[in-house]
Write a protein that holds these residues in place. Structure first.
Motif, PDB file in Angstrom:
ATOM      1  N   VAL A 212     -35.596  13.087 -21.301  1.00 51.87           N
ATOM      2  CA  VAL A 212     -35.879  11.819 -20.615  1.00 51.87           C
ATOM      3  C   VAL A 212     -36.339  12.105 -19.188  1.00 51.87           C
ATOM      4  O   VAL A 212     -37.320  11.521 -18.698  1.00 51.87           O
ATOM      5  CB  VAL A 212     -34.639  10.900 -20.615  1.00 51.87           C
ATOM      6  CG1 VAL A 212     -34.900   9.647 -19.782  1.00 51.87           C
ATOM      7  CG2 VAL A 212     -34.241  10.510 -22.033  1.00 51.87           C
ATOM      8  N   ARG A 213     -35.644  13.017 -18.508  1.00 56.94           N
ATOM      9  CA  ARG A 213     -36.029  13.395 -17.149  1.00 56.94           C
ATOM     10  C   ARG A 213     -37.476  13.901 -17.112  1.00 56.94           C
ATOM     11  O   ARG A 213     -38.254  13.548 -16.214  1.00 56.94           O
ATOM     12  CB  ARG A 213     -35.063  14.474 -16.660  1.00 56.94           C
ATOM     13  CG  ARG A 213     -35.367  15.147 -15.338  1.00 56.94           C
ATOM     14  CD  ARG A 213     -35.077  14.288 -14.136  1.00 56.94           C
ATOM     15  NE  ARG A 213     -36.186  13.436 -13.746  1.00 56.94           N
ATOM     16  CZ  ARG A 213     -36.135  12.555 -12.758  1.00 56.94           C
ATOM     17  NH1 ARG A 213     -35.031  12.417 -12.042  1.00 56.94           N
ATOM     18  NH2 ARG A 213     -37.180  11.811 -12.479  1.00 56.94           N
ATOM     19  N   ALA A 214     -37.834  14.727 -18.086  1.00 61.27           N
ATOM     20  CA  ALA A 214     -39.186  15.286 -18.130  1.00 61.27           C
ATOM     21  C   ALA A 214     -40.236  14.198 -18.348  1.00 61.27           C
ATOM     22  O   ALA A 214     -41.312  14.223 -17.726  1.00 61.27           O
ATOM     23  CB  ALA A 214     -39.285  16.338 -19.223  1.00 61.27           C
ATOM     24  N   LEU A 215     -39.924  13.216 -19.195  1.00 56.27           N
ATOM     25  CA  LEU A 215     -40.860  12.113 -19.421  1.00 56.27           C
ATOM     26  C   LEU A 215     -41.017  11.266 -18.163  1.00 56.27           C
ATOM     27  O   LEU A 215     -42.122  10.807 -17.843  1.00 56.27           O
ATOM     28  CB  LEU A 215     -40.394  11.250 -20.589  1.00 56.27           C
ATOM     29  CG  LEU A 215     -40.602  11.820 -21.990  1.00 56.27           C
ATOM     30  CD1 LEU A 215     -39.957  10.915 -23.036  1.00 56.27           C
ATOM     31  CD2 LEU A 215     -42.096  11.988 -22.287  1.00 56.27           C
ATOM     32  N   CYS A 216     -39.925  11.046 -17.450  1.00 59.35           N
ATOM     33  CA  CYS A 216     -40.007  10.289 -16.200  1.00 59.35           C
ATOM     34  C   CYS A 216     -40.884  11.021 -15.189  1.00 59.35           C
ATOM     35  O   CYS A 216     -41.714  10.408 -14.506  1.00 59.35           O
ATOM     36  CB  CYS A 216     -38.605  10.055 -15.632  1.00 59.35           C
ATOM     37  SG  CYS A 216     -37.627   8.841 -16.542  1.00 59.35           S
ATOM     38  N   ASP A 217     -40.723  12.317 -15.113  1.00 63.27           N
ATOM     39  CA  ASP A 217     -41.552  13.099 -14.191  1.00 63.27           C
ATOM     40  C   ASP A 217     -43.025  13.023 -14.591  1.00 63.27           C
ATOM     41  O   ASP A 217     -43.913  12.885 -13.730  1.00 63.27           O
ATOM     42  CB  ASP A 217     -41.085  14.557 -14.181  1.00 63.27           C
ATOM     43  CG  ASP A 217     -39.712  14.723 -13.562  1.00 63.27           C
ATOM     44  OD1 ASP A 217     -39.256  13.804 -12.842  1.00 63.27           O
ATOM     45  OD2 ASP A 217     -39.079  15.767 -13.805  1.00 63.27           O
ATOM     46  N   LYS A 218     -43.288  13.100 -15.893  1.00 64.29           N
ATOM     47  CA  LYS A 218     -44.672  13.055 -16.394  1.00 64.29           C
ATOM     48  C   LYS A 218     -45.365  11.753 -16.002  1.00 64.29           C
ATOM     49  O   LYS A 218     -46.539  11.751 -15.615  1.00 64.29           O
ATOM     50  CB  LYS A 218     -44.665  13.212 -17.912  1.00 64.29           C
ATOM     51  CG  LYS A 218     -46.027  13.086 -18.563  1.00 64.29           C
ATOM     52  CD  LYS A 218     -45.918  13.206 -20.086  1.00 64.29           C
ATOM     53  CE  LYS A 218     -47.275  12.977 -20.750  1.00 64.29           C
ATOM     54  NZ  LYS A 218     -47.175  13.071 -22.230  1.00 64.29           N
ATOM     55  N   HIS A 219     -44.641  10.636 -16.099  1.00 68.47           N
ATOM     56  CA  HIS A 219     -45.235   9.323 -15.850  1.00 68.47           C
ATOM     57  C   HIS A 219     -44.915   8.801 -14.445  1.00 68.47           C
ATOM     58  O   HIS A 219     -45.181   7.636 -14.165  1.00 68.47           O
ATOM     59  CB  HIS A 219     -44.751   8.317 -16.899  1.00 68.47           C
ATOM     60  CG  HIS A 219     -45.250   8.620 -18.278  1.00 68.47           C
ATOM     61  ND1 HIS A 219     -46.549   8.395 -18.657  1.00 68.47           N
ATOM     62  CD2 HIS A 219     -44.624   9.143 -19.362  1.00 68.47           C
ATOM     63  CE1 HIS A 219     -46.712   8.753 -19.924  1.00 68.47           C
ATOM     64  NE2 HIS A 219     -45.557   9.207 -20.380  1.00 68.47           N
ATOM     65  N   LYS A 220     -44.381   9.652 -13.593  1.00 64.35           N
ATOM     66  CA  LYS A 220     -43.960   9.263 -12.236  1.00 64.35           C
ATOM     67  C   LYS A 220     -43.140   7.965 -12.288  1.00 64.35           C
ATOM     68  O   LYS A 220     -43.432   6.967 -11.615  1.00 64.35           O
ATOM     69  CB  LYS A 220     -45.160   9.112 -11.288  1.00 64.35           C
ATOM     70  CG  LYS A 220     -44.746   9.111  -9.817  1.00 64.35           C
ATOM     71  CD  LYS A 220     -45.926   9.239  -8.870  1.00 64.35           C
ATOM     72  CE  LYS A 220     -45.510   9.109  -7.405  1.00 64.35           C
ATOM     73  NZ  LYS A 220     -44.452  10.027  -6.998  1.00 64.35           N
ATOM     74  N   ALA A 221     -42.111   8.026 -13.116  1.00 68.52           N
ATOM     75  CA  ALA A 221     -41.150   6.923 -13.244  1.00 68.52           C
ATOM     76  C   ALA A 221     -39.787   7.418 -12.770  1.00 68.52           C
ATOM     77  O   ALA A 221     -39.512   8.627 -12.777  1.00 68.52           O
ATOM     78  CB  ALA A 221     -41.067   6.451 -14.695  1.00 68.52           C
ATOM     79  N   LEU A 222     -38.939   6.501 -12.368  1.00 67.02           N
ATOM     80  CA  LEU A 222     -37.603   6.860 -11.907  1.00 67.02           C
ATOM     81  C   LEU A 222     -36.631   6.945 -13.079  1.00 67.02           C
ATOM     82  O   LEU A 222     -36.733   6.172 -14.038  1.00 67.02           O
ATOM     83  CB  LEU A 222     -37.097   5.831 -10.903  1.00 67.02           C
ATOM     84  CG  LEU A 222     -37.929   5.650  -9.635  1.00 67.02           C
ATOM     85  CD1 LEU A 222     -37.303   4.565  -8.756  1.00 67.02           C
ATOM     86  CD2 LEU A 222     -38.058   6.960  -8.869  1.00 67.02           C
ATOM     87  N   LEU A 223     -35.684   7.844 -12.987  1.00 62.79           N
ATOM     88  CA  LEU A 223     -34.573   7.906 -13.938  1.00 62.79           C
ATOM     89  C   LEU A 223     -33.350   7.299 -13.258  1.00 62.79           C
ATOM     90  O   LEU A 223     -32.863   7.821 -12.249  1.00 62.79           O
ATOM     91  CB  LEU A 223     -34.286   9.347 -14.358  1.00 62.79           C
ATOM     92  CG  LEU A 223     -33.053   9.539 -15.264  1.00 62.79           C
ATOM     93  CD1 LEU A 223     -33.174   8.726 -16.555  1.00 62.79           C
ATOM     94  CD2 LEU A 223     -32.824  11.014 -15.575  1.00 62.79           C
TER      95      LEU A 223
END
Length: 402
Positions: A212-223
């Protein structure tokens, strides 16, 4: 001071005067000591609910009661127009423990999550005004304000409160493929409980949170990790996310943070913090000296290695004993889940009657989502008290199969 009333008189007064939103048990609690509480007729109960994961240091913990009484004698409230050492100390401790950069104090878990949603949206809007989607999980629970009940992935909490705030989407917890499909560059944040509590005690599987953290980083979204129930040592780590080797951009806390005094908090990275300017958020009561004095006792006690080691040892013992009960009553107990002192036993039958029967025998336990017995006791419980509560549960389950 009011004259002491009987339980029946209190039940009648509550039925007449209080908003009918709680399915209460027929029990009037009067005082507590350690892991035990006493009703107004003097009967003793072993408390394995802890005010719904709140009384982490048990009842009547002397350093906590002395801190609250001492602060009350000096200054209970002064508003956030002024500084207090109690608040400054509590914020500093949370920042150090979390590995994040800035803390804000509210009055409850719902307020903490509301603040997290606000600051996440403000941060995302500074990048793209259409970057507003917040993804949460089905069976989650994030609070009862309009925004946080919308974030809660349980339709039963939405009914009758429409129109709900927009911009929320839902995926199944632990399903990384579904989340990946849902996310885009318009995703503002992914908001998850580190361990789902109200939804039935579901820890993350494998490296789910890392993905989940990696996907947030990919899409510049916050976790955003909601640790209102799973935080403050309950998982065996002060922050449950440390157990899974992941770091959020925002974490929310409440429940056990002040050992029973109402408080909430959200903690953010410096990048996110700089989104808010004076006037963007606030509170009258949040972070008042009384609540922060209590929080400082918790923050000085729970993170200690010896304390958390005890949580892990007793939690592992408790889980093993629950697993033994599952094997003994395989027709009644489907699965045992959890870590530390947030444990669940999923039943094949409704759990309310079992909870009621345990209560009659002097044990306070809890049932969530209808069929999961949830155990979130004070973090100070002993193996002997685990044996005590499970002996009562064993008796109740034996009666169910006889």
């Amino acid at each position: 001071m009011s004259q002491k009333e009987t339980a029946a008189e209190i039940f009648a007064k509550d039925k007449r005067d209080y908003l009918p939103v709680f399915a209460r048990y027929q029990l009037v609690l009067e005082r507590g000591e350690g892991a035990y509480v006493y009703d107004n007729e003097g009967k003793k109960y072993l408390d394995f609910l802890a005010g719904i994961a709140v009384n982490v240091l048990g009842h009547g913990y002397q350093p906590l009661t002395e801190a609250v009484a001492g602060q009350a004698r000096k200054l209970i409230h002064c508003s956030n127009l002024y500084y207090t050492q109690a608040q400054a100390d509590a914020a500093s401790k949370l920042v150090k423990l979390s590995g994040l950069d800035r803390a804000f104090f509210a009055n409850s878990g719902a307020e903490a999550n509301e603040g997290a949603i606000k600051i996440a949206r403000k941060w995302a809007h500074s990048i793209d005004k259409e970057k507003s989607q917040i993804i949460t999980a089905w069976d989650s629970f994030h609070g009862r304000t309009l925004a946080t009940l919308t974030a809660t992935g349980q339709p039963k909490y939405h009914e009758g409160f429409e129109p709900l705030p927009g911009g929320f989407s839902y995926v199944h917890y632990n399903d990384i493929a579904e989340l990946e499909k849902m996310m885009s560059d318009k995703t503002c944040a992914v908001m998850l409980e580190t361990i789902q509590g109200e939804g039935g005690v579901y820890p993350p599987k494998d490296d789910y949170l890392k993905k989940v953290r990696a996907l947030c980083d990919k899409h510049k979204a916050l976790l955003i990790l909601d640790e209102i129930q799973a935080g403050i040592g309950r998982s065996g780590e002060f922050f449950a996310y440390d157990k899974y080797d992941v770091k959020p951009d925002i974490v929310t806390l409440a429940k056990g943070l002040a050992g029973g005094v109402p408080i909430g908090a959200f903690i953010v990275t410096e990048e996110v913090a700089q989104t808010f300017k004076p006037g963007d958020h606030g509170t009258t009561f949040g972070g008042n000296p009384l609540a922060c004095a209590a929080a400082n006792v918790v923050l000085d006690t729970v993170p200690e290695h010896k304390f958390l080691q005890q949580v892990n040892e007793v939690g592992a013992y408790f889980k093993d004993k629950l697993e033994a009960l599952r094997q003994k009553y395989s027709t009644l107990i489907k699965e045992v889940r959890g870590t530390g002192l947030i444990l669940g036993a999923e039943l094949t039958v409704p759990g309310r009657e079992i909870v009621n029967e345990c209560l009659k025998k002097g044990a306070i336990i809890n049932c969530t989502v209808g069929t999961v017995l949830r155990f979130i006791p004070p973090l100070i419980i002993t193996k002997e008290q685990v044996d005590e509560v499970l002996s009562i549960l064993d008796e109740v389950l034996a009666e169910k199969v006889s």
